[in-house]
Design a protein around this motif. Structure first.
Motif, mmCIF file in Angstrom:
data_model
loop_
_atom_site.group_PDB
_atom_site.id
_atom_site.type_symbol
_atom_site.label_atom_id
_atom_site.label_comp_id
_atom_site.label_asym_id
_atom_site.label_seq_id
_atom_site.Cartn_x
_atom_site.Cartn_y
_atom_site.Cartn_z
ATOM 1 N N PRO A 347 14.557 92.592 -6.866
ATOM 2 C CA PRO A 347 15.516 92.517 -7.978
ATOM 3 C C PRO A 347 16.507 93.680 -7.960
ATOM 4 N N ALA A 349 19.106 95.959 -10.158
ATOM 5 C CA ALA A 349 19.391 96.339 -11.547
ATOM 6 C C ALA A 349 20.728 97.053 -11.649
ATOM 7 N N GLY A 350 21.359 96.948 -12.805
ATOM 8 C CA GLY A 350 22.524 97.779 -13.127
ATOM 9 C C GLY A 350 23.877 97.234 -12.733
ATOM 10 N N GLN A 373 18.606 86.514 -12.487
ATOM 11 C CA GLN A 373 18.403 87.778 -11.780
ATOM 12 C C GLN A 373 19.040 87.738 -10.390
ATOM 13 N N ARG A 375 19.008 89.141 -6.651
ATOM 14 C CA ARG A 375 18.008 89.728 -5.752
ATOM 15 C C ARG A 375 18.629 89.983 -4.386
ATOM 16 N N ARG A 404 24.746 103.545 -10.892
ATOM 17 C CA ARG A 404 24.181 102.676 -11.933
ATOM 18 C C ARG A 404 23.424 101.485 -11.355
ATOM 19 N N SER A 406 20.543 99.829 -8.794
ATOM 20 C CA SER A 406 19.331 100.203 -8.062
ATOM 21 C C SER A 406 18.533 98.982 -7.639
ATOM 22 N N PHE A 407 17.918 99.105 -6.490
ATOM 23 C CA PHE A 407 16.866 98.177 -6.058
ATOM 24 C C PHE A 407 15.948 98.960 -5.145
#
Ligand code: AMP
Ligand code: GLY
Length: 423
Positions: A347, A349-350, A373, A375, A404, A406-407
């Motif tokens: 996933p 994020a940000g 989501q 990915r 900002r 991230s994975f």
């Protein structure tokens, strides 16, 4: 009008986004696209290695214009097949694309037309190559003739290394397939520059210049990748040098192709080395660069579709391409382990917060989206692009946005544009 973009990486995301901004365009379709492209285009399933499958997509979607991103469909003759069916397509024919798909062909072409490039020899057997090697000073550059996804160029410092490269290319150990011919050439030193022009078969019109970062590691260390970032500034090439490259390299190439009745229509990417003796061609590509395109297109102020159509219709001379002054940068976030093996399905994020940094646009290279989501789905995952009044401000925005996102295992270079920053 409806535009179909072939491909599914960061370059195609940048193309789809720019095409979608055109006042002329009502619908963008991308085949196959990716998780991020789905936000700006309708993505349809397609096998980029299969011309029949791509023609099936064209027949089903009935686009008014098709834009080919990657080299493989060009090499397989997609443009030829579409032209035979009288379908509007942006890109060179298979024969014109030989400038990219055969290095021996490209070198011979440059020699015929006195376009500056490294001294070279083409060898068609291991024995011939080993004999030829004796004529060259070390270090020497050894290249597979055909498409090799960036793995076909070997810089050899030692003779034993060069002999091993030759044996590996002709024996098939290096690229999985035995080469029929290779190019041996002199090593050039200097800074690399990606000089892309649009061409309608007669006229070459330059895009803003860019520089790519091929190595995985900061300070240009470690193995080569598909590109970890790119930048473009007004100051990386002065007007006089730009005119020189345009007339002595890009326009000369377009003229040479026309003279040989293989008119080059599309994007001609001149990969240059800025040597002490002047600019020399390292390679041609017959398509937009990746990730250069992610840095170049956000700087284009005029309508990209107008420019692409002018190429297809042979009226590029009448078309003005306007650019935003300043700079742009694209920083690529890759999966941990890339360019070796890596995990997918992680996933991300940000993305929303990152996109809110002013001047930032995020282009997905390898992502999937399930409706909720994003990915990871590839080695290079996404490119954070920012424009600014100068390189420092573009870099500031791009890295703020990158901070900002991230994975798990995410890697990116913190030194994109370092050569220009140092100057
Ligand atoms: P190519 O696919 O021919 O552009 O080669 C890929 C990369 O190899 C280039 O971007 C350069 O970094 C490097 N390279 C290719 N040819 C040479 C050369 N003659 N001298 C130095 N570096 C080269
Ligand atoms: N950035 C190099 C390429 O597109 O081949």
């Amino acid at each position: 009008m409806k535009v179909l973009v072939i491909g599914g990486g960061g370059r195609e995301h940048a193309l789809s986004a720019a095409i979608g901004r055109s006042a002329r365009v009502s619908e963008v379709v991308c085949a196959p696209g990716n998780g991020g492209i789905a936000a700006v285009a309708k993505c349809v399933r397609a096998d980029q290695k299969d011309i029949d499958d791509l023609l099936r997509v064209v027949a089903a979607e009935k686009p008014d214009l098709t834009v080919v991103g990657p080299e493989l469909p060009l090499a397989l003759g997609l443009v030829d097949a579409m032209q035979q069916r009288e379908l509007r397509v942006f890109g060179p024919t298979r024969e014109a694309a030989l400038l990219e798909t055969s290095k021996a062909h490209a070198k011979r072409f440059m020699q015929r037309h006195t376009i500056p490039t490294a001294a070279y020899a083409v060898s068609e057997s291991q024995r011939e190559a080993l004999e030829t090697l004796e004529m060259f000073h070390l270090p020497v550059v050894i290249k597979a003739d055909g498409l090799a996804a960036g793995k076909g160029v070997l810089i050899c410092e030692q003779k034993a290394e060069a002999e091993k490269a030759i044996a590996g290319l002709f024996g098939g150990q290096l690229l999985g397939e035995a080469q029929q011919s290779i190019v041996i050439e002199e090593l050039l030193t200097g800074e690399e520059l990606s000089f892309l022009v649009l061409s309608d078969g007669k006229h070459a019109v330059p895009l803003v210049p860019a520089q790519d970062h091929k190595r995985i590691g900061e300070g240009d260390t470690g193995p080569n990748t598909g590109g970890m970032g790119a930048y473009s500034t007004d100051t990386m090439l002065d007007a006089q040098m730009r005119e020189w490259i345009l007339s002595h390299i890009a326009q000369k190439t377009v003229d040479g192709m026309a003279e040989e009745e293989t008119h080059f229509k599309g994007v001609l990417y001149c990969g240059l080395m800025m040597t002490a003796k002047g600019p020399m061609v390292l390679e041609y590509n017959a398509r937009f660069g990746d990730p250069e395109t992610q840095a170049i297109l956000p700087r284009m102020e005029s309508d990209v579709v107008e420019a692409l159509e002018a190429c297809v219709d042979g009226r590029l001379q009448e078309t003005e391409i306007r650019w935003k002054p300043g700079a742009s940068v694209c920083v690529v976030a890759a999966s941990g382990g890339y360019p070796g093996s890596y995990m997918t399905g992680l996933p991300i994020a940000g993305l929303g917060e990152a996109a809110r940094v002013p001047g930032v646009e995020i282009f997905h290279a390898g992502t999937s989206f399930d409706g909720e989501q994003y990915r990871t789905a590839g080695g290079r995952v996404l490119g954070v692009t920012a424009t600014g009044a100068d390189l420092q401000s573009a870099l500031g925005s791009a890295y703020e946005a990158m901070g900002r996102i991230s994975f798990e295992g995410m890697v990116f270079r913190r030194d994109i544009g370092h050569r220009a920053v140092k100057k």
